[in-house]
Design a protein around this motif. Structure first.
Motif, PDB file in Angstrom:
ATOM      1  N   ILE A  83       0.840  -1.196   0.000  1.00  0.00           N
ATOM      2  CA  ILE A  83       0.000   0.000   0.000  1.00  0.00           C
ATOM      3  C   ILE A  83       0.877   1.250   0.000  1.00  0.00           C
ATOM      4  O   ILE A  83       0.601   2.221  -0.719  1.00  0.00           O
ATOM      5  CB  ILE A  83      -0.952   0.008   1.207  1.00  0.00           C
ATOM      6  CG1 ILE A  83      -1.984  -1.118   1.075  1.00  0.00           C
ATOM      7  CG2 ILE A  83      -1.681   1.344   1.317  1.00  0.00           C
ATOM      8  CD1 ILE A  83      -2.814  -1.342   2.332  1.00  0.00           C
ATOM      9  N   GLY A  84       1.961   1.229   0.788  1.00  0.00           N
ATOM     10  CA  GLY A  84       2.887   2.365   0.790  1.00  0.00           C
ATOM     11  C   GLY A  84       3.505   2.596  -0.573  1.00  0.00           C
ATOM     12  O   GLY A  84       3.608   3.729  -1.050  1.00  0.00           O
ATOM     13  N   LEU A  85       3.912   1.510  -1.245  1.00  0.00           N
ATOM     14  CA  LEU A  85       4.456   1.633  -2.599  1.00  0.00           C
ATOM     15  C   LEU A  85       3.419   2.231  -3.550  1.00  0.00           C
ATOM     16  O   LEU A  85       3.730   3.112  -4.357  1.00  0.00           O
ATOM     17  CB  LEU A  85       4.892   0.264  -3.118  1.00  0.00           C
ATOM     18  CG  LEU A  85       6.198  -0.325  -2.593  1.00  0.00           C
ATOM     19  CD1 LEU A  85       6.389  -1.732  -3.142  1.00  0.00           C
ATOM     20  CD2 LEU A  85       7.388   0.554  -2.992  1.00  0.00           C
ATOM     21  N   GLY A  86       2.192   1.736  -3.437  1.00  0.00           N
ATOM     22  CA  GLY A  86       1.143   2.217  -4.325  1.00  0.00           C
ATOM     23  C   GLY A  86       0.841   3.687  -4.128  1.00  0.00           C
ATOM     24  O   GLY A  86       0.648   4.426  -5.104  1.00  0.00           O
ATOM     25  N   GLU A  87       0.805   4.121  -2.885  1.00  0.00           N
ATOM     26  CA  GLU A  87       0.427   5.504  -2.601  1.00  0.00           C
ATOM     27  C   GLU A  87       1.538   6.511  -2.897  1.00  0.00           C
ATOM     28  O   GLU A  87       1.345   7.709  -2.737  1.00  0.00           O
ATOM     29  CB  GLU A  87      -0.063   5.645  -1.163  1.00  0.00           C
ATOM     30  CG  GLU A  87      -1.418   5.006  -0.953  1.00  0.00           C
ATOM     31  CD  GLU A  87      -2.190   5.617   0.194  1.00  0.00           C
ATOM     32  OE1 GLU A  87      -2.298   6.861   0.248  1.00  0.00           O
ATOM     33  OE2 GLU A  87      -2.680   4.860   1.045  1.00  0.00           O
ATOM     34  N   ARG A  88       2.675   6.047  -3.353  1.00  0.00           N
ATOM     35  CA  ARG A  88       3.690   6.978  -3.856  1.00  0.00           C
ATOM     36  C   ARG A  88       3.275   7.567  -5.196  1.00  0.00           C
ATOM     37  O   ARG A  88       3.759   8.628  -5.596  1.00  0.00           O
ATOM     38  CB  ARG A  88       5.035   6.253  -3.987  1.00  0.00           C
ATOM     39  CG  ARG A  88       5.697   5.959  -2.653  1.00  0.00           C
ATOM     40  CD  ARG A  88       6.685   4.825  -2.750  1.00  0.00           C
ATOM     41  NE  ARG A  88       7.857   5.162  -3.544  1.00  0.00           N
ATOM     42  CZ  ARG A  88       9.028   5.578  -3.041  1.00  0.00           C
ATOM     43  NH1 ARG A  88       9.160   5.724  -1.735  1.00  0.00           N
ATOM     44  NH2 ARG A  88      10.040   5.834  -3.818  1.00  0.00           N
ATOM     45  N   THR A  89       2.363   6.853  -5.901  1.00  0.00           N
ATOM     46  CA  THR A  89       1.989   7.320  -7.237  1.00  0.00           C
ATOM     47  C   THR A  89       0.480   7.459  -7.446  1.00  0.00           C
ATOM     48  O   THR A  89       0.062   7.936  -8.504  1.00  0.00           O
ATOM     49  CB  THR A  89       2.531   6.360  -8.317  1.00  0.00           C
ATOM     50  OG1 THR A  89       2.054   5.036  -8.061  1.00  0.00           O
ATOM     51  CG2 THR A  89       4.047   6.356  -8.313  1.00  0.00           C
ATOM     52  N   ILE A  90      -0.343   7.033  -6.480  1.00  0.00           N
ATOM     53  CA  ILE A  90      -1.787   7.214  -6.631  1.00  0.00           C
ATOM     54  C   ILE A  90      -2.348   7.956  -5.425  1.00  0.00           C
ATOM     55  O   ILE A  90      -1.722   8.029  -4.371  1.00  0.00           O
ATOM     56  CB  ILE A  90      -2.539   5.878  -6.806  1.00  0.00           C
ATOM     57  CG1 ILE A  90      -2.481   5.037  -5.530  1.00  0.00           C
ATOM     58  CG2 ILE A  90      -2.000   5.109  -8.001  1.00  0.00           C
ATOM     59  CD1 ILE A  90      -3.368   3.810  -5.567  1.00  0.00           C
ATOM     60  N   GLU A  91      -3.547   8.494  -5.583  1.00  0.00           N
ATOM     61  CA  GLU A  91      -4.176   9.266  -4.514  1.00  0.00           C
ATOM     62  C   GLU A  91      -4.669   8.351  -3.400  1.00  0.00           C
ATOM     63  O   GLU A  91      -4.990   7.189  -3.617  1.00  0.00           O
ATOM     64  CB  GLU A  91      -5.354  10.062  -5.084  1.00  0.00           C
ATOM     65  CG  GLU A  91      -4.956  11.077  -6.136  1.00  0.00           C
ATOM     66  CD  GLU A  91      -6.165  11.716  -6.797  1.00  0.00           C
ATOM     67  OE1 GLU A  91      -7.251  11.103  -6.761  1.00  0.00           O
ATOM     68  OE2 GLU A  91      -6.012  12.815  -7.348  1.00  0.00           O
ATOM     69  N   HIS A 146       0.078  10.701 -14.365  1.00  0.00           N
ATOM     70  CA  HIS A 146       1.080  10.472 -13.333  1.00  0.00           C
ATOM     71  C   HIS A 146       1.892   9.240 -13.695  1.00  0.00           C
ATOM     72  O   HIS A 146       1.362   8.181 -13.961  1.00  0.00           O
ATOM     73  CB  HIS A 146       0.411  10.274 -11.980  1.00  0.00           C
ATOM     74  CG  HIS A 146       1.347  10.456 -10.823  1.00  0.00           C
ATOM     75  ND1 HIS A 146       2.501   9.719 -10.685  1.00  0.00           N
ATOM     76  CD2 HIS A 146       1.307  11.314  -9.751  1.00  0.00           C
ATOM     77  CE1 HIS A 146       3.133  10.086  -9.584  1.00  0.00           C
ATOM     78  NE2 HIS A 146       2.430  11.046  -8.998  1.00  0.00           N
ATOM     79  N   GLU A 147       3.211   9.373 -13.689  1.00  0.00           N
ATOM     80  CA  GLU A 147       4.083   8.265 -14.030  1.00  0.00           C
ATOM     81  C   GLU A 147       3.868   7.099 -13.064  1.00  0.00           C
ATOM     82  O   GLU A 147       3.834   7.275 -11.855  1.00  0.00           O
ATOM     83  CB  GLU A 147       5.541   8.724 -13.973  1.00  0.00           C
ATOM     84  CG  GLU A 147       6.530   7.666 -14.438  1.00  0.00           C
ATOM     85  CD  GLU A 147       7.966   8.161 -14.399  1.00  0.00           C
ATOM     86  OE1 GLU A 147       8.854   7.377 -14.750  1.00  0.00           O
ATOM     87  OE2 GLU A 147       8.176   9.329 -14.016  1.00  0.00           O
ATOM     88  N   ASN A 148       3.748   5.904 -13.603  1.00  0.00           N
ATOM     89  CA  ASN A 148       3.582   4.676 -12.824  1.00  0.00           C
ATOM     90  C   ASN A 148       2.284   4.637 -12.014  1.00  0.00           C
ATOM     91  O   ASN A 148       2.184   3.888 -11.039  1.00  0.00           O
ATOM     92  CB  ASN A 148       4.767   4.465 -11.875  1.00  0.00           C
ATOM     93  CG  ASN A 148       6.074   4.259 -12.619  1.00  0.00           C
ATOM     94  OD1 ASN A 148       6.096   3.633 -13.679  1.00  0.00           O
ATOM     95  ND2 ASN A 148       7.160   4.792 -12.069  1.00  0.00           N
ATOM     96  N   ALA A 149       1.285   5.428 -12.407  1.00  0.00           N
ATOM     97  CA  ALA A 149       0.028   5.446 -11.659  1.00  0.00           C
ATOM     98  C   ALA A 149      -0.666   4.095 -11.703  1.00  0.00           C
ATOM     99  O   ALA A 149      -1.182   3.612 -10.692  1.00  0.00           O
ATOM    100  CB  ALA A 149      -0.892   6.533 -12.204  1.00  0.00           C
TER     101      ALA A 149
END
Length: 312
Positions: A83-91, A146-149
């Motif tokens: 989840i932390g990895l994901g939230e680097r690029t998504i809201e 957004h890159e890698n979104a």
């Protein structure tokens, strides 16, 4: 009328809904592995202190401890990290909506793993609605700019899949003969080394702290500490209280409410956009979960079964 239990239900929904906001703030200054370690350490200390204060004791069966290790990794350390990895690029709002897919994944896995959880026409309809909702959100991310979104979205989907697998595994392997507080306390002990291992692997995997931020802020430190103390440790205690007072089926319906708080808090605090695609995707996912759970399983309101919690 169990007023405090229902107040606790809404409180837990708000707390877990805020988790995605706190993670989004935290990953600006911490790596996902660092956040996972802090959460697991705080929860392990708190839950084990409560467990021992209640006079509970640890199991002595090596096989049970192996199961605890599996749950600690798959139901805490790994999904927290993903989840932390994901939230680097998504809201944060999108992450909270994706997380609500856990019951759908659980349904598919339980069909093959549990004799009393078979898929029927009603459940297939719910799964189809949820799948369409996820597809709408995926299409929304491909056009976000957004890159890698899309990759970030898939990371959170992976976390949901982890929660679903371990929900079924815990029910099959542990839930029948071990109290929930013992499962939680023991698994969080073993989640700490698992989270440490993920944190130490991050440099090898190319995961670093975001490069475009300034010095560490009190807001970032506070968000991660609150995430561990309130959103993990204390929320677990409230959740198990709700299970005891209202039953497991009512308690797990918090799944419907968490994304509402997640979306609203993301919009109010982080000024995240709420557009028609997000609303449509969320609506389809939540409607699908409702179709799966609120029709053929009304009997479980009378005889509920306990299930492990999935904390964002």
């Amino acid at each position: 009328m169990k007023t405090f239990a229902w107040v606790s239900f809404w409180l837990v929904a708000a707390i877990w809904g805020s988790s995605f906001l706190l993670i989004r703030v935290g990953v600006e200054h911490f790596t996902p592995g660092q956040i996972a370690v802090i959460r697991c350490v705080i929860a392990a200390i708190g839950l084990n202190a409560v467990m021992l204060a209640r006079g509970k004791r640890y199991p002595r069966d090596l096989g049970v401890w192996i199961a605890f290790a599996i749950v600690g990794f798959g139901n805490a350390a790994l999904p927290y990290w993903l989840i932390g990895l994901g939230e680097r690029t998504i809201e944060s709002a999108l992450a909270s909506v994706i997380q609500s897919t856990v019951p759908m994944f659980s349904l598919v896995i339980a069909h093959f793993a549990l004799a009393d959880e078979r898929v029927n026409t009603q459940k297939i309809l719910g799964l189809l609605m949820g799948f369409i909702g996820v597809t709408v959100l995926a299409l929304r991310q491909t056009g976000s700019g957004h890159e890698n979104a899309l990759g970030g979205m898939l990371m959170v989907v992976g976390a949901s899949l982890c929660y679903a697998i371990l929900t079924v595994y815990t029910r099959r392997r542990l839930s029948n003969n071990i109290e929930p507080i013992v499962i939680a306390g023991s698994t969080f002990i073993l989640s700490v080394p698992a989270a440490l291992a993920l944190m130490l692997l991050e440099p090898v995997l190319g995961v670093q702290v975001a490069a475009d931020v300034g010095p560490m802020s009190g807001e970032a430190i506070g968000s991660v500490l609150v995430l561990g103390l309130l959103n993990t440790f204390i929320a677990y205690l409230f959740f198990y209280y709700i299970i005891r007072e209202l039953g497991a089926f009512r308690a797990t319906n918090v799944t419907y409410v968490v994304p509402v708080f997640g979306v609203v808090l993301g919009a109010l605090v982080l000024r995240e956009q709420i557009d028609i695609a997000l609303v449509a995707g969320a609506g389809l996912i939540l409607s699908g979960i409702a179709v799966i759970n609120l029709g053929g399983r009304l009997a479980t309101w009378v005889r509920p079964r306990s299930r492990p919690a999935t904390v964002a």
